[in-house]
Motif scaffolding. Structure first.
Motif, PDB file in Angstrom:
ATOM      1  N   UNK A 129       0.632  -1.243   0.019  1.00 58.59           N
ATOM      2  CA  UNK A 129      -0.016  -0.040   0.133  1.00 58.59           C
ATOM      3  C   UNK A 129       0.862   1.147   0.102  1.00 58.59           C
ATOM      4  N   UNK A 130       0.291   2.411  -0.567  1.00 63.43           N
ATOM      5  CA  UNK A 130       1.122   3.759  -0.343  1.00 63.43           C
ATOM      6  C   UNK A 130       1.267   4.064   1.004  1.00 63.43           C
ATOM      7  N   UNK A 131       0.602   3.445   1.915  1.00 56.85           N
ATOM      8  CA  UNK A 131       0.638   3.958   3.359  1.00 56.85           C
ATOM      9  C   UNK A 131       1.465   2.822   3.999  1.00 56.85           C
ATOM     10  N   UNK A 132       2.384   3.294   4.495  1.00 60.19           N
ATOM     11  CA  UNK A 132       3.401   2.086   5.274  1.00 60.19           C
ATOM     12  C   UNK A 132       2.801   1.277   6.335  1.00 60.19           C
ATOM     13  N   UNK A 133       1.941   1.928   7.011  1.00 60.17           N
ATOM     14  CA  UNK A 133       1.214   1.181   8.304  1.00 60.17           C
ATOM     15  C   UNK A 133       0.113   0.238   7.772  1.00 60.17           C
ATOM     16  N   UNK A 134      -0.114   0.196   6.618  1.00 62.15           N
ATOM     17  CA  UNK A 134      -1.451  -0.496   6.101  1.00 62.15           C
ATOM     18  C   UNK A 134      -0.715  -1.945   5.297  1.00 62.15           C
ATOM     19  N   UNK A 135      -0.733  -2.892   6.069  1.00 66.68           N
ATOM     20  CA  UNK A 135      -0.216  -4.168   5.331  1.00 66.68           C
ATOM     21  C   UNK A 135      -1.325  -5.085   4.602  1.00 66.68           C
ATOM     22  N   UNK A 136      -0.821  -5.786   3.663  1.00 65.15           N
ATOM     23  CA  UNK A 136      -1.780  -6.658   2.986  1.00 65.15           C
ATOM     24  C   UNK A 136      -2.754  -7.413   3.738  1.00 65.15           C
ATOM     25  N   UNK A 137      -3.909  -7.784   2.998  1.00 64.86           N
ATOM     26  CA  UNK A 137      -4.846  -8.671   3.590  1.00 64.86           C
ATOM     27  C   UNK A 137      -4.612 -10.088   2.743  1.00 64.86           C
ATOM     28  N   UNK A 138      -4.073 -11.006   3.526  1.00 66.66           N
ATOM     29  CA  UNK A 138      -3.571 -12.320   3.078  1.00 66.66           C
ATOM     30  C   UNK A 138      -4.539 -13.384   3.737  1.00 66.66           C
ATOM     31  N   UNK A 139      -5.446 -14.094   3.095  1.00 71.61           N
ATOM     32  CA  UNK A 139      -6.175 -15.252   3.558  1.00 71.61           C
ATOM     33  C   UNK A 139      -5.787 -16.727   3.065  1.00 71.61           C
ATOM     34  N   UNK A 140      -5.009 -17.132   4.266  1.00 70.14           N
ATOM     35  CA  UNK A 140      -4.488 -18.754   3.722  1.00 70.14           C
ATOM     36  C   UNK A 140      -5.505 -19.649   3.708  1.00 70.14           C
ATOM     37  N   UNK A 141      -5.439 -20.615   3.025  1.00 71.11           N
ATOM     38  CA  UNK A 141      -6.540 -21.872   3.275  1.00 71.11           C
ATOM     39  C   UNK A 141      -5.978 -22.692   4.372  1.00 71.11           C
ATOM     40  N   UNK A 142      -7.007 -22.930   4.883  1.00 69.23           N
ATOM     41  CA  UNK A 142      -6.833 -23.807   6.123  1.00 69.23           C
ATOM     42  C   UNK A 142      -6.895 -25.394   5.983  1.00 69.23           C
ATOM     43  N   UNK A 143      -7.435 -25.716   5.079  1.00 67.11           N
ATOM     44  CA  UNK A 143      -7.199 -27.195   4.594  1.00 67.11           C
ATOM     45  C   UNK A 143      -6.011 -27.610   4.025  1.00 67.11           C
ATOM     46  N   UNK A 144      -5.874 -28.879   3.856  1.00 64.70           N
ATOM     47  CA  UNK A 144      -4.681 -29.405   3.115  1.00 64.70           C
ATOM     48  C   UNK A 144      -4.554 -28.993   1.872  1.00 64.70           C
ATOM     49  N   UNK A 145      -3.488 -28.738   1.356  1.00 58.91           N
ATOM     50  CA  UNK A 145      -3.175 -28.121   0.127  1.00 58.91           C
ATOM     51  C   UNK A 145      -1.977 -29.012  -0.712  1.00 58.91           C
ATOM     52  N   UNK A 146      -2.016 -28.947  -1.914  1.00 58.49           N
ATOM     53  CA  UNK A 146      -0.721 -29.452  -2.454  1.00 58.49           C
ATOM     54  C   UNK A 146       0.027 -28.196  -3.412  1.00 58.49           C
ATOM     55  N   UNK A 147       1.263 -28.264  -3.179  1.00 59.19           N
ATOM     56  CA  UNK A 147       1.894 -27.112  -3.971  1.00 59.19           C
ATOM     57  C   UNK A 147       3.175 -27.882  -4.579  1.00 59.19           C
ATOM     58  N   UNK A 148       3.698 -26.998  -5.365  1.00 64.67           N
ATOM     59  CA  UNK A 148       5.042 -27.474  -6.014  1.00 64.67           C
ATOM     60  C   UNK A 148       5.725 -26.292  -6.284  1.00 64.67           C
ATOM     61  N   UNK A 149       7.265 -26.476  -6.013  1.00 67.06           N
ATOM     62  CA  UNK A 149       8.092 -25.265  -6.153  1.00 67.06           C
ATOM     63  C   UNK A 149       9.545 -25.754  -6.177  1.00 67.06           C
ATOM     64  N   UNK A 150      10.424 -24.795  -6.148  1.00 64.48           N
ATOM     65  CA  UNK A 150      11.863 -25.134  -6.081  1.00 64.48           C
ATOM     66  C   UNK A 150      12.425 -24.581  -4.657  1.00 64.48           C
ATOM     67  N   UNK A 151      13.410 -25.710  -4.432  1.00 64.45           N
ATOM     68  CA  UNK A 151      14.103 -25.433  -3.043  1.00 64.45           C
ATOM     69  C   UNK A 151      15.181 -24.387  -3.405  1.00 64.45           C
ATOM     70  N   UNK A 152      15.172 -23.158  -2.525  1.00 62.90           N
ATOM     71  CA  UNK A 152      16.329 -22.292  -2.644  1.00 62.90           C
ATOM     72  C   UNK A 152      16.809 -22.009  -1.066  1.00 62.90           C
ATOM     73  N   UNK A 153      18.197 -21.925  -0.936  1.00 63.37           N
ATOM     74  CA  UNK A 153      18.825 -21.632   0.039  1.00 63.37           C
ATOM     75  C   UNK A 153      19.067 -20.252   0.367  1.00 63.37           C
ATOM     76  N   UNK A 154      18.515 -19.319   1.304  1.00 64.47           N
ATOM     77  CA  UNK A 154      18.447 -17.902   1.348  1.00 64.47           C
ATOM     78  C   UNK A 154      20.060 -17.783   1.741  1.00 64.47           C
ATOM     79  N   UNK A 155      20.552 -16.602   1.153  1.00 65.88           N
ATOM     80  CA  UNK A 155      22.101 -16.067   1.406  1.00 65.88           C
ATOM     81  C   UNK A 155      21.875 -15.704   2.840  1.00 65.88           C
ATOM     82  N   UNK A 156      23.083 -15.717   3.445  1.00 62.71           N
ATOM     83  CA  UNK A 156      23.423 -15.275   4.770  1.00 62.71           C
ATOM     84  C   UNK A 156      23.025 -13.778   4.985  1.00 62.71           C
ATOM     85  N   UNK A 157      22.296 -13.371   6.093  1.00 65.98           N
ATOM     86  CA  UNK A 157      21.727 -11.801   5.986  1.00 65.98           C
ATOM     87  C   UNK A 157      22.810 -10.876   6.344  1.00 65.98           C
ATOM     88  N   UNK A 158      22.650  -9.792   5.642  1.00 65.28           N
ATOM     89  CA  UNK A 158      23.809  -8.606   5.925  1.00 65.28           C
ATOM     90  C   UNK A 158      22.823  -7.515   6.294  1.00 65.28           C
TER      91      UNK A 158
END
Length: 237
Positions: free
Chosen positions: A119-148
């Motif tokens: 949002x253009x307003x920093x304090x307003x965060x997105x509304x995300x509604x996650x499914x509660x039931x069992x879901x199937x998903x596919x993707x790629x494994x990625x190792x995050x780089x060490x934080x700096x």
């Protein structure tokens, strides 16, 4: 001091500077070639690692494709801050996921669901509604780089948690048994989220182009240096 007397001194100053710059330019060219080789290896590994695993591997291998079933852990959603797409600021949505393995085993892994605009307003965060039931998903494994990160940020215990980087050590303390890699989805699970990430930020061809530029500059300086030496000898003669 006359102009005739100053001229040889300026030539030797340029010659000395040139001799110092040539090794630096050659090193930059070689470094760009090494970066091109590294990026090509990443692309080759990404394109060749198409195995669709139905369980998380014991040893983490980047780029491996996985297909899992399970449930999202309720109560917390991580918003990876300062992620831009097409010039627009947003977040990448990362959620803990309980993946059902064989033999009734459950593994906890982070899933990057994709990007959502901020949002253009920093304090307003997105509304995300996650499914509660069992879901199937596919993707790629990625190792995050060490934080700096110079200054640590404060994370709330639940809800929408805005974070600057994926600090896997810190996240593992919050979620014991957390798998040390993240799944980046290949297909969107929620319509408001966009998936798709570049494998490398700069293609090998661009690194090679930069290398050619550095080598070209070194060649020009070497030619100029040779001309100055020849011209100096002609003056002496």
């Amino acid at each position: 001091m006359s102009k005739v007397q100053r001229l040889p001194l300026s030539k030797w100053a340029i010659l000395t500077l040139t001799v110092l710059l040539i090794p630096l330019l050659l090193w930059l060219g070689v470094w760009q070639l090494q970066r091109a080789a590294e990026k090509q290896q990443l692309l080759d590994r990404w394109n060749s690692a198409r195995t669709n695993l139905t369980a998380l591997p014991e040893s983490v291998t980047d780029s491996v494709s996985v297909q899992l079933s399970g449930r999202f852990v309720p109560g917390v959603i991580y918003l990876l801050d300062n992620r831009t797409r097409e010039g627009r600021a947003g977040y990448e949505v990362v959620v803990p996921f309980k993946a059902e393995q064989s033999m009734q085993e459950v593994r906890l892994v982070l899933v990057n669901l994709g990007w959502i605009a901020a949002s253009q307003y920093r304090e307003q965060l997105p509304d995300i509604d996650l499914p509660q039931e069992i879901v199937s998903l596919s993707g790629r494994l990625v190792t995050p780089s060490a934080p700096l990160q110079l200054l640590p940020d404060t994370w709330p215990q639940s809800g929408l948690v805005r974070i600057q980087q994926l600090d896997m050590v810190r996240l593992a303390r919050r979620h014991p048994g957390l798998y040390p890699a993240v799944i980046r989805l290949e297909k969107p699970l929620l319509p408001e989220l966009r998936v798709g990430w570049p494998v490398v930020t700069m293609l090998p061809e661009r690194h090679i182009g930069y290398a050619v530029q550095w080598f070209g500059l070194a060649l020009v300086l070497m030619g100029g240096c040779g001309w100055l030496i020849w011209h100096r000898k002609q003056e002496v003669l």
